[in-house]
Design an enzyme around this catalytic site. Structure first.
Site, PDB file in Angstrom:
ATOM      1  N   LYS A 170      74.455  54.060  86.519  1.00 28.43           N
ATOM      2  CA  LYS A 170      73.629  53.527  85.789  1.00 28.43           C
ATOM      3  C   LYS A 170      74.249  52.719  84.378  1.00 28.43           C
ATOM      4  O   LYS A 170      74.035  53.087  83.335  1.00 28.43           O
ATOM      5  CB  LYS A 170      71.860  54.276  85.042  1.00 28.43           C
ATOM      6  N   SER A 228      73.412  57.024  72.971  1.00 28.54           N
ATOM      7  CA  SER A 228      72.571  56.877  71.035  1.00 28.54           C
ATOM      8  C   SER A 228      71.990  58.811  71.250  1.00 28.54           C
ATOM      9  O   SER A 228      71.111  59.156  71.991  1.00 28.54           O
ATOM     10  CB  SER A 228      71.357  56.526  70.874  1.00 28.54           C
ATOM     11  N   GLU A 249      77.130  62.997  75.427  1.00 26.29           N
ATOM     12  CA  GLU A 249      78.076  62.519  74.033  1.00 26.29           C
ATOM     13  C   GLU A 249      77.399  61.227  73.291  1.00 26.29           C
ATOM     14  O   GLU A 249      76.794  60.424  73.843  1.00 26.29           O
ATOM     15  CB  GLU A 249      79.097  61.761  74.897  1.00 26.29           C
ATOM     16  N   CYS A 283      82.017  55.251  68.367  1.00 32.44           N
ATOM     17  CA  CYS A 283      81.202  56.424  67.978  1.00 32.44           C
ATOM     18  C   CYS A 283      82.622  56.715  67.200  1.00 32.44           C
ATOM     19  O   CYS A 283      81.693  57.632  66.158  1.00 32.44           O
ATOM     20  CB  CYS A 283      80.847  57.059  69.534  1.00 32.44           C
ATOM     21  N   GLU A 382      73.961  57.047  61.658  1.00 30.48           N
ATOM     22  CA  GLU A 382      74.378  56.167  62.043  1.00 30.48           C
ATOM     23  C   GLU A 382      75.015  54.709  62.246  1.00 30.48           C
ATOM     24  O   GLU A 382      73.763  54.357  62.799  1.00 30.48           O
ATOM     25  CB  GLU A 382      74.995  56.173  63.704  1.00 30.48           C
TER      26      GLU A 382
HETATM   27  P1  NAD Z   1      71.157  53.528  74.494  1.00 35.41           P
HETATM   28  O1  NAD Z   1      70.937  55.090  73.579  1.00 35.41           O
HETATM   29  O2  NAD Z   1      70.290  53.208  73.414  1.00 35.41           O
HETATM   30  O3  NAD Z   1      71.364  54.149  76.149  1.00 35.41           O
HETATM   31  C1  NAD Z   1      72.840  54.182  77.032  1.00 35.41           C
HETATM   32  C2  NAD Z   1      71.990  54.391  78.086  1.00 35.41           C
HETATM   33  O4  NAD Z   1      71.030  55.159  78.194  1.00 35.41           O
HETATM   34  C3  NAD Z   1      72.247  52.733  78.437  1.00 35.41           C
HETATM   35  O5  NAD Z   1      72.519  52.702  79.902  1.00 35.41           O
HETATM   36  C4  NAD Z   1      70.474  53.296  78.585  1.00 35.41           C
HETATM   37  O6  NAD Z   1      69.893  51.818  79.761  1.00 35.41           O
HETATM   38  C5  NAD Z   1      70.006  54.471  79.240  1.00 35.41           C
HETATM   39  N1  NAD Z   1      68.554  54.584  79.028  1.00 35.41           N
HETATM   40  C6  NAD Z   1      67.663  54.707  77.730  1.00 35.41           C
HETATM   41  N2  NAD Z   1      66.676  54.607  77.732  1.00 35.41           N
HETATM   42  C7  NAD Z   1      67.080  55.509  79.091  1.00 35.41           C
HETATM   43  C8  NAD Z   1      65.660  56.769  79.248  1.00 35.41           C
HETATM   44  N3  NAD Z   1      64.381  56.785  78.923  1.00 35.41           N
HETATM   45  N4  NAD Z   1      66.424  57.483  80.060  1.00 35.41           N
HETATM   46  C9  NAD Z   1      67.241  56.928  80.947  1.00 35.41           C
HETATM   47  N5  NAD Z   1      68.332  56.302  80.782  1.00 35.41           N
HETATM   48  C10 NAD Z   1      68.028  55.488  79.587  1.00 35.41           C
HETATM   49  O7  NAD Z   1      72.779  53.730  73.522  1.00 35.41           O
HETATM   50  P2  NAD Z   1      73.479  52.167  73.771  1.00 35.41           P
HETATM   51  O8  NAD Z   1      73.338  51.292  72.361  1.00 35.41           O
HETATM   52  O9  NAD Z   1      73.840  51.830  74.780  1.00 35.41           O
HETATM   53  O10 NAD Z   1      75.452  52.461  72.900  1.00 35.41           O
HETATM   54  C11 NAD Z   1      75.388  52.699  71.645  1.00 35.41           C
HETATM   55  C12 NAD Z   1      75.667  54.696  71.580  1.00 35.41           C
HETATM   56  O11 NAD Z   1      76.264  55.499  71.966  1.00 35.41           O
HETATM   57  C13 NAD Z   1      75.673  54.996  69.784  1.00 35.41           C
HETATM   58  O12 NAD Z   1      74.871  55.621  69.053  1.00 35.41           O
HETATM   59  C14 NAD Z   1      77.232  55.663  69.859  1.00 35.41           C
HETATM   60  O13 NAD Z   1      77.318  56.599  69.041  1.00 35.41           O
HETATM   61  C15 NAD Z   1      77.175  55.724  71.316  1.00 35.41           C
HETATM   62  N6  NAD Z   1      78.407  56.197  72.194  1.00 35.41           N
HETATM   63  C16 NAD Z   1      78.780  57.611  71.947  1.00 35.41           C
HETATM   64  C17 NAD Z   1      80.412  58.171  72.612  1.00 35.41           C
HETATM   65  C18 NAD Z   1      80.581  59.508  72.720  1.00 35.41           C
HETATM   66  O14 NAD Z   1      81.390  59.927  73.614  1.00 35.41           O
HETATM   67  N7  NAD Z   1      79.775  60.295  71.616  1.00 35.41           N
HETATM   68  C19 NAD Z   1      80.674  56.930  73.093  1.00 35.41           C
HETATM   69  C20 NAD Z   1      80.387  55.860  72.770  1.00 35.41           C
HETATM   70  C21 NAD Z   1      79.128  55.318  72.311  1.00 35.41           C
END
Ligand code: NAD
Length: 480
Positions: A170, A228, A249, A283, A382
């Protein structure tokens, strides 16, 4: 309309969503079929059907699938990198570098499939043999963010398949084109190498709908998530309720410490790269620059001048150093952060405003704040954009204290020419990854990746350490 991939078949739905280029909102990359609850359930069922077959496949067969994917991704890295940059907004060189890395990751795990082995132990009971083997976990659900549309999916999909699991992937809503391009490559490689239908499934759609449905479906054995903190916690709780394995992560608030004895050029480059490249949407971004007194003023002056000189423009334009922010929502959030940091007393030394360019996109001048303190919200939460702040520290001891005073623990960096301080920092930084004289962002494809505290949960990703999450250990005792 580009379809979903379920059980080896391409499927369109009655809803499609456009994928818009953040460098030029008049450019629609493509339309993508949107999955709902029914498609999520079908994808999980297809994966559950394929998992036992793939779990029994020989290492060579798994190797061949991953090698075929790695070879095609690598051969098409320029085209895939350009597509990635067009939909996500990182610059073309950054996009191509990410596509190259995705190819390397598939190559690495093609080898891991062949190397997967077990171990034996001598028993305390005479004649008894103990054999420890690793079996596939089953169906792995993969939920990915938008900021690394090829590399993060690669570093989850490749080990999942290498160790014999079936996958339901996904991707994030904002990057379906990269996800589809990768899925198409995997699907064709699966068919060409005789992998079962359903070994890899793609669900494009809203996280709260299709991601949630995937979490609730029967037969998902493990979920690996990057995104996130808020969503990560929700995913973790859903997995815990069903006793499913989870790997999370999440965010970072990564410190880069600059000591008086640092090589100034090295420190400035590490700060520019870590804080602002990829539009700060990493991140591992260095969002807190902790600088000791002796070089504080000089560092701030020189860094501010370099930040102001960064070329912000269309991601695919030659010479662009910083592409657009990923979308309007994120841009507005970044601008609010600038206001908030100002209101809390930070001194804005560069950027921080929306920019106009030839094309209509989400351009923002990278923002640098000086004279901030660690308790300000800009240094606690963040931002996930091109915004960094400088914090003054008395000496190394105080710098380390500030670096560790954060709810996160993904990456931490130090710029110094002192072996004593570098060694002490490596041992005492509370982070999963430590960088000496390097940016906090930028990691190798074969080394373990992950953090501590609020940044991560579960075993490490990437490299040989990845097998921990994607395999289940079995201990067998055999008497003569
Ligand atoms: P997000 O949490 O909004 O979305 C991440 C994923 O989760 C997306 O595919 C989204 O569709 C899905 N999602 C959202 N709601 C959901 C639910 N209720 N159930 C299941 N899946 C759901 O994050 P984003 O805005 O796409 O990415 C940015 C974040 O990712 C930042 O906080 C960043 O730090 C983090 N990030 C972390 C790493 C790491 O390895 N630590 C790497 C890259 C990004």
């Amino acid at each position: 309309m580009k379809p979903l991939l379920i059980g080896g078949e391409r499927r369109v739905t009655s809803h499609a969503a456009p994928d818009v280029n953040p460098s030029d909102i008049s450019d629609v990359v493509d339309e993508f079929a949107q999955a709902g609850v029914a498609e999520a359930q079908d994808a999980v069922a297809a994966a559950a059907g394929a998992a036992p077959v793939w779990g029994r496949a020989t290492p060579l067969r798994r190797h061949d699938l991953l090698k075929a994917v790695g070879d095609e991704v690598t051969a098409r890295r320029d085209e895939l990198g350009e597509l990635l940059s067009r939909e996500e907004g990182k610059t073309r060189p950054e996009g191509v570098a990410e596509a190259t890395r995705a190819g390397q990751i598939f190559d690495f795990f093609a080898g891991e499939a062949m190397r997967a082995g077990g171990e034996t132990l001598a028993s305390t009971r005479p004649g008894v043999e103990i054999e420890i083997t690793r079996e596939p976990v089953g169906v792995v659900g993969i939920i990915a963010p938008w900021n690394f549309p090829l590399a993060i999916p690669a570093w989850k999909i490749a080990p999942a398949l290498a160790f014999g699991n079936a996958v339901v992937f996904k991707p994030a809503e904002l990057v379906p084109a990269s996800a589809w391009a990768l899925a198409d490559i995997i699907d064709r490689a699966a068919k060409a190498t005789g992998a079962p239908d359903g070994v890899f499934n793609l669900l494009i759609g809203r996280g709260g709908v299709v991601g949630q449905a995937m979490l609730e479906a029967d037969h998902v054995d493990a979920v690996t998530f990057t995104g996130s903190v808020e969503t990560g916690r929700r995913v973790g709780e859903a997995c815990m309720r069903r006793q499913r394995r989870a790997q999370l992560e999440m965010g970072g608030k990564n410190p880069l410490v600059v000591l008086d004895d640092a090589d100034m050029e090295t420190a400035l480059r590490a700060a520019i790269d870590g804080a602002f490249y990829a539009t700060g949407q990493r991140c591992t971004a260095s969002s807190r620059l902790i600088v000791t007194e002796g070089v504080y003023s000089r560092f701030v002056e020189e860094l501010a001048a370099r930040v102001r000189a960064l070329k912000v423009d269309h991601a695919l334009k030659d010479g662009t150093e910083i592409g657009p922010v990923v979308d309007e929502t994120q841009l507005e959030r970044n601008l609010k952060w600038v206001e908030r940091a100002r209101a809390e007393g930070g001194a804005l030394r560069a950027g921080g405003e929306r920019l106009k360019r030839e094309t209509e996109g989400y351009f923002m001048a990278p923002a640098l704040f000086a004279d901030t303190v660690n308790r300000m919200s800009i240094n606690r939460e963040e931002v996930f954009g091109p915004v960094a702040s400088v914090i003054r520290a008395r000496d190394y001891g105080e710098a380390l204290e500030i670096a560790n005073d954060t709810p996160f623990g993904l990456s931490a960096g130090i710029c110094t020419t002192s072996l004593k301080h570098a060694s002490h920092f490596r041992r005492n930084a509370e982070a999963g990854m430590v960088m000496v004289n390097l940016a906090t962002a930028g990691v190798d494809p074969h080394a373990p990746f992950g953090g501590r505290k609020g940044s991560s949960y579960g075993p490490r990703e990437q490299g040989a350490y990845a097998r921990e999450f994607y395999t289940s250990v079995k201990t067998a005792y055999t008497a003569p």
